[in-house]
Design an enzyme around this catalytic site. Structure first.
Site, mmCIF file in Angstrom:
data_model
loop_
_atom_site.group_PDB
_atom_site.id
_atom_site.type_symbol
_atom_site.label_atom_id
_atom_site.label_comp_id
_atom_site.label_asym_id
_atom_site.label_seq_id
_atom_site.Cartn_x
_atom_site.Cartn_y
_atom_site.Cartn_z
ATOM 1 N N SER A 136 0.876 -1.132 -0.123
ATOM 2 C CA SER A 136 0.087 0.119 0.153
ATOM 3 C C SER A 136 0.886 1.224 0.028
ATOM 4 O O SER A 136 1.956 1.161 0.560
ATOM 5 C CB SER A 136 -0.930 0.044 1.194
ATOM 6 N N TYR B 283 -2.868 -0.958 10.279
ATOM 7 C CA TYR B 283 -2.895 -1.132 9.151
ATOM 8 C C TYR B 283 -1.550 -0.708 8.010
ATOM 9 O O TYR B 283 -0.757 -1.615 7.448
ATOM 10 C CB TYR B 283 -4.082 -0.574 8.452
HETATM 11 N N1 LIG Z 1 -8.429 -0.517 -1.716
HETATM 12 C C1 LIG Z 1 -7.527 0.411 -1.611
HETATM 13 O O1 LIG Z 1 -7.516 1.691 -1.799
HETATM 14 C C2 LIG Z 1 -6.388 -0.430 -1.246
HETATM 15 C C3 LIG Z 1 -5.246 0.521 -1.201
HETATM 16 C C4 LIG Z 1 -3.998 -0.143 -0.942
HETATM 17 C C5 LIG Z 1 -3.969 -1.574 -0.726
HETATM 18 N N2 LIG Z 1 -4.905 -2.371 -0.904
HETATM 19 C C6 LIG Z 1 -4.883 -3.682 -0.574
HETATM 20 O O2 LIG Z 1 -5.424 -4.412 -1.233
HETATM 21 C C7 LIG Z 1 -5.843 -5.636 -0.825
HETATM 22 C C8 LIG Z 1 -7.137 -5.994 -1.632
HETATM 23 O O3 LIG Z 1 -8.049 -4.870 -1.186
HETATM 24 P P1 LIG Z 1 -9.566 -4.703 -1.563
HETATM 25 O O4 LIG Z 1 -9.568 -3.114 -1.668
HETATM 26 O O5 LIG Z 1 -9.614 -5.174 -2.747
HETATM 27 O O6 LIG Z 1 -10.364 -5.128 -0.578
HETATM 28 P P2 LIG Z 1 -11.706 -6.117 -0.493
HETATM 29 O O7 LIG Z 1 -12.402 -6.142 0.882
HETATM 30 O O8 LIG Z 1 -12.538 -5.790 -1.873
HETATM 31 O O9 LIG Z 1 -10.650 -7.653 -0.921
HETATM 32 C C9 LIG Z 1 -10.061 -8.441 0.048
HETATM 33 C C10 LIG Z 1 -10.384 -9.691 -0.029
HETATM 34 O O10 LIG Z 1 -9.457 -10.546 0.891
HETATM 35 C C11 LIG Z 1 -10.395 -11.451 1.721
HETATM 36 N N3 LIG Z 1 -9.535 -11.885 2.882
HETATM 37 C C12 LIG Z 1 -9.936 -10.931 3.872
HETATM 38 N N4 LIG Z 1 -9.197 -11.718 4.978
HETATM 39 C C13 LIG Z 1 -8.763 -12.948 4.501
HETATM 40 C C14 LIG Z 1 -8.087 -14.069 4.990
HETATM 41 N N5 LIG Z 1 -7.773 -13.809 6.401
HETATM 42 N N6 LIG Z 1 -7.926 -15.013 4.207
HETATM 43 C C15 LIG Z 1 -8.212 -14.892 2.777
HETATM 44 N N7 LIG Z 1 -8.976 -13.845 2.531
HETATM 45 C C16 LIG Z 1 -8.942 -12.996 3.192
HETATM 46 C C17 LIG Z 1 -11.760 -10.694 1.720
HETATM 47 O O11 LIG Z 1 -12.772 -11.857 1.847
HETATM 48 C C18 LIG Z 1 -11.866 -10.068 0.356
HETATM 49 O O12 LIG Z 1 -12.445 -10.929 -0.653
HETATM 50 C C19 LIG Z 1 -5.607 -5.399 0.490
HETATM 51 O O13 LIG Z 1 -4.586 -6.069 0.869
HETATM 52 C C20 LIG Z 1 -5.650 -4.117 0.667
HETATM 53 O O14 LIG Z 1 -4.959 -3.991 2.000
HETATM 54 C C21 LIG Z 1 -6.244 -1.845 -1.033
#
Ligand SMILES: NC(=O)c1ccc[n+]([C@@H]2O[C@H](COP(=O)([O-])OP(=O)(O)OC[C@H]3O[C@@H](n4cnc5c(N)ncnc54)[C@H](O)[C@@H]3O)[C@@H](O)[C@H]2O)c1
Ligand SMILES: [Zn+2]
Length: 678
Positions: free
Chosen positions: A555, A568
């Site tokens: 991130s 986080y």
């Molecule tokens: N959305 C953003 O702006 C953003 C920015 C930087 C980083 N990220 C990172 O991107 C990644 C995906 O995020 P997203 O925004 O698509 O969120 P999201 O909630 O849409 O997807 C995350 C997925 O991870 C799964 N998950 C959660 N805990 C889990 C576990 N213990 N085991 C297996 N699966 C698990 C959830 O069920 C979900 O399907 C994350 O690591 C997040 O930190 C997101």
């Protein structure tokens, strides 16, 4: 509008192709002769509709039919230069097409045109090939079918085989079809119904004869120590060996795998005669083009350890390669195409099962199906007689046939990720789902690992069938669950090449409100979860010897110090440093480890939908629905970041272009100067 003769042919083909006892997948071809109106003259014209090259009878549609003019096909007999130049006739088919001609005519078109019958079926039924590969196949044909089925000695498919069959039909007016030595059957009839009934009669009569008159144990007794392991044990053993065996099968080029532990396979492998019979190889051209002339079979009992089995498999692989090279050298001449790789496509592990390989999942699965067909053929032939496949010299004439080579050259260029197997965590939603979608579109096989099995499966189903993607349940914070998910991945696709640590969740809280449980949850899923996934996957990547990629979806917050984000952002920083540490440690295995720093991906993100968005909006003092635009406005490019932008970065990092890059983080944030890496 479909001509009624063609419509009846399609219906018959679909019925015949629906039953695997009648022909192997995409094997055989059917035809019908009839009339239509020639749009040029308005006069009736005699046509041949015949299944085109490559299609499958069970799913044949009008697009799969080649349509040719019978007068011109028959006239080819007058210019036929003889068997030495029979391949030239294939090019001549193009001058016999009716209109644009539909699908490309296959090599068997001559047989369908020249046999003097309204409807012809050429099939590869296991029961028929069993008779065709029996040492005394000709005598058995007489004994089983009386005079109703003729015997045609082995000949490579082509114009001359068509002439042979036509002549035999003319000599035996009472015959309803023939057994083609070493190969399959051809049946005919004056109506579509009659041809179908004749095909079925030959197939069923052969099967019934084998069942009634065949030996009870055609493969001999059980080899002590080679019996099937109980299901749970053999699946675990298969998973433990899969990466090693895929590495073996992929020495010349990367292959996707398929695993089969059906009773047919396990019974064959437990038998005394399996090693000798497997060494004879397969016989029907359709079979060995997909299975290679022979499989590699492990010669250790099931009591051997995984390490002992792996070590022995490596030795046997060296011997297999030398043997294949010797086969090539013995039969190749100056005109032959170059050797196409010396690795096995079928690897048999007694007690455990069969690993089959192909350039993609469908090809790997079909190779396995064809070896099961071959086992059935060998069983039938041995039940009645002695299994006698066609000679290596003839196999070589098919495998390295100029026409076969031309077919391979016509294949479309593979997509950037074809043959690669991706394991993406948290891929049932948001960024992970976009990554899975993109990798599948680039040709990868994808395993979607997420907490909820139904959600994971539903996301996989959106990408296509199980040849494209599967969903598995895995809590990445649980090492047993991670191990089990990766075992499912290797059993489904043969191995893993590309891991994306994407699973995550976010709790936005200031320090004083962050509980110990909050801290642990964030760190368990992201820092520890990706450590566990990387560790279990690295074992597979190292055993495969094919390099690989590990991607961390870290991130912007791994470097940027924003408010209310201690747990986080700290665990994101941990993930970011794992990238650098593992890049250094795994580089010697050709494994590249890179990260992506997204920011502000609001649309499609479950994280944002489930409270984090509201929290962030409150933190920044904007309405939640304006958050995407708020993030965009504070960036340099002022453009909103969507999940597909992150997926693009994964595709580039793991594609063919950045092969010299490891330990890198790519920002996908529309430009945030405070998070520039330096
Ligand atoms: N959305 C953003 O702006 C953003 C920015 C930087 C980083 N990220 C990172 O991107 C990644 C995906 O995020 P997203 O925004 O698509 O969120 P999201 O909630 O849409 O997807 C995350 C997925 O991870 C799964 N998950 C959660 N805990 C889990 C576990 N213990 N085991 C297996 N699966 C698990 C959830 O069920 C979900 O399907 C994350 O690591 C997040 O930190 C997101
Ligand atoms: Zn055939």
């Amino acid at each position: 509008m479909t001509n009624p003769t063609a419509a009846a042919l399609i219906a018959r083909s679909n019925r015949l192709g629906a039953d695997p006892r009648n022909t192997n997948y995409a094997g055989g071809n059917t035809s019908a002769k009839g009339t239509d109106t020639d749009p040029v003259t308005g006069e009736p014209v005699e046509l041949l509709w015949v299944k085109g090259s490559g299609g499958d009878l069970g799913t044949l549609t009008e697009q799969g039919l080649a349509v040719l003019r019978l007068d011109r096909l028959r006239a080819l007999q007058d210019v036929y230069p003889g068997v030495d130049r029979e391949d030239e006739m294939v090019a001549a088919f193009d001058y016999c097409l009716h209109g644009k001609g539909g699908a490309a005519p296959s090599i068997d078109t001559a047989m369908h045109a020249l046999v003097d019958a309204g409807h012809v079926d050429h099939l590869h039924p296991d029961s028929g090939i069993a008779i065709a590969t029996a040492a005394d196949g000709e005598a058995l044909t007489g004994e089983i079918f009386g005079g109703r089925v003729a015997w045609v000695p082995w000949r490579r498919p082509g114009f001359q085989l068509g002439l042979d069959i036509a002549a035999i039909k003319a000599e035996h007016p009472e015959a309803i079809g023939c057994i083609l030595g070493g190969h399959g059957i051809t049946a005919w009839g004056e109506s579509s119904e009659e041809a179908e009934a004749n095909s079925r009669w030959i197939i069923e009569t052969a099967a019934a004869h084998i069942a009634e008159h065949g030996k009870t144990a055609p493969f001999g007794g059980i080899r002590p120590g080679f019996e099937a392991l109980p299901e749970t044990d053999r699946r675990r053993r298969a998973a433990a060996l899969a990466a090693t065996i895929r590495g073996i099968a992929s020495t010349d080029r990367a292959m996707v795998g398929h695993f089969t532990d059906s009773a047919t396979v396990l019974d064959f492998l437990a038998s005394e005669k399996a090693p000798a019979l497997a060494a004879l190889g397969t016989s029907c051209p359709d079979h060995f083009l997909r299975t290679k002339v022979k499989p590699l079979i492990l010669d250790l009992p099931v009591t051997a350890t995984v390490d002992e089995q792996a070590a022995r498999l490596h030795e046997l692989h060296q011997a297999y390669r030398a043997d294949y090279q010797a086969y090539y050298d013995a039969h190749a001449d100056a005109e032959s195409p170059a050797i196409r790789g010396a690795d096995p496509l079928i690897v048999l592990v007694p007690g455990v099962g069969m690993f089959s390989y192909g350039a993609n999942k469908q090809t790997a699965r079909v190779a396995g199906e064809f070896y099961v067909n071959a086992i059935n053929v060998i069983r039938g032939a041995e039940a009645l007689s002695t299994y006698t496949p066609i000679s290596d010299a003839e196999k070589f004439r098919i495998e390295y046939w100029a026409l076969e080579e031309a077919k391979l050259q016509r294949m479309p260029k593979p997509r950037s990720h074809q043959g690669r197997i991706a394991f993406v965590t948290g891929a049932a939603s948001g960024i992970g789902k976009a990554i899975a979608t993109r990798l599948a579109a680039e040709g990868a096989c994808v395993v979607i690992a997420d907490l909820d099995l139904d959600k994971a499966r539903a996301a996989a189903a959106e990408l296509g069938g199980t040849d494209v993607a599967i969903g598995v349940a895995a809590n990445v914070a649980d090492s047993d669950a991670v191990q089990a998910a990766l075992e499912q991945a290797v059993l489904a696709f043969g191995g893993v090449d590309l891991v994306v640590n994407n699973a995550g969740l976010s709790l936005s809280k200031p320090l004083l409100e962050t509980t110990e449980a909050d801290w642990d949850l964030q760190h368990d899923v992201m820092a520890k979860g990706s450590f566990l996934v990387s560790k279990a996957a690295a074992r597979i990547l190292i055993d495969q010897h094919l390099g690989g990629d590990i991607i961390y979806i870290s991130s912007k917050n791994s470097v940027f110090a924003g408010p209310n984000n201690i747990a986080y952002s700290a665990t994101k920083a941990d993930q970011a440093h794992q990238v650098r540490l593992l890049a250094v440690e795994l580089g010697e295995h050709g494994i590249r480890v890179n990260g992506i720093n997204p920011d502000g991906v609001v649309r499609g993100s479950g994280i944002f939908a489930s409270g984090w968005g509201a929290n962030r909006a409150a933190t920044y003092g904007v309405a939640e629905e304006d958050l995407g635009q708020f993030y965009a406005n504070r960036t340099i490019l002022k453009r909103e970041v969507v999940p597909e932008n992150v997926a693009d970065a994964v595709a580039v990092l793991t594609g063919p272009d950045l092969t010299r890059t490891t330990g890198l983080h790519i920002p996908v944030d529309s430009g945030v100067a405070a998070a520039f890496l330096r």
